[in-house]
Design a protein around this motif. Sequence first.
Motif, short mmCIF file in Angstrom:
data_model
loop_
_atom_site.label_atom_id
_atom_site.label_comp_id
_atom_site.label_asym_id
_atom_site.label_seq_id
_atom_site.Cartn_x
_atom_site.Cartn_y
_atom_site.Cartn_z
N UNK A 47 39.85 41.63 42.15
CA UNK A 47 39.46 42.99 41.76
C UNK A 47 38.57 43.62 42.82
N UNK A 48 37.67 42.84 43.39
CA UNK A 48 36.77 43.37 44.42
C UNK A 48 37.56 43.79 45.66
N UNK A 49 38.56 43.00 46.02
CA UNK A 49 39.40 43.38 47.16
C UNK A 49 40.13 44.69 46.86
N UNK A 50 40.67 44.80 45.65
CA UNK A 50 41.38 46.02 45.26
C UNK A 50 40.43 47.22 45.22
N UNK A 51 39.20 46.97 44.74
CA UNK A 51 38.22 48.06 44.68
C UNK A 51 37.86 48.55 46.09
N UNK A 52 37.67 47.61 47.02
CA UNK A 52 37.38 48.02 48.40
C UNK A 52 38.53 48.83 48.99
N UNK B 84 32.84 40.76 34.56
CA UNK B 84 32.60 41.09 35.96
C UNK B 84 33.90 41.09 36.75
N UNK B 85 33.89 41.81 37.87
CA UNK B 85 35.07 41.90 38.70
C UNK B 85 35.38 40.55 39.35
N UNK B 86 36.64 40.20 39.34
CA UNK B 86 37.07 38.98 40.03
C UNK B 86 37.16 39.25 41.52
#
Length: 224
Positions: free
Chosen positions: A160-165, A155-157
Amino acid sequence: MDVSLESRVGQEVDSWLRWLPRWRPGTHRARTRLCRQCFGSPVIASAGLAEDVPHSVQHALTMRMKGIVEALVDDFTTENLPMLARELRRSEERRARRPYRPAEGLDPEFSGLDLDPPPADDAPFLFTFAELADAEPDVAPEVPAVAAPAHPLPPLSAADKVAMRAELARADDFATRVGRALCVELARHRERMRSAVAEYVEPQVQSLLADLESSLDSPQWPRD
């Protein structure tokens, strides 16, 4: 992007103009709700087709322009947004497992429309295309081993979620800029599109209105 966009818009307008003489009111089913792609669309306003133009004529142009934006955004994502590109590939792989996708591969004038006509109270459908599209297969078809990861991805860390946003925001910003530039380019073709509508569409609309007027003023109706 500008040269490519100018060329793509011109090509799609040419395709729309070649299709327009084949348009017939009788082959296009009336909609039961507003089309989210066309109602209030800046694309339609830029083309000068916002008033007195049948929806099916508008829709055929809107979906062609939507395809241009999506293709350019896909290219930008592949080249500049690796995390988002990876997630989109995974999503496509999941969708590829579905055996029947009736909404895909349609010509632009049909893409995005309702798959099924409105149901009649006295004639229920045995099945609908929408139900088939939503149904999950009992057994998923085999996928080549090279297309599937050896182990499930973690799962995204939080990072990673911040980078994805951030990547999603960049993709949205790029799509907005492409859409604005597309409207500018489309406005350059406004006169020839309006002329084509006047030549091929307006006479058919006027003929329908004349038939409606004659049926509403039938000599067989009683008069006061």
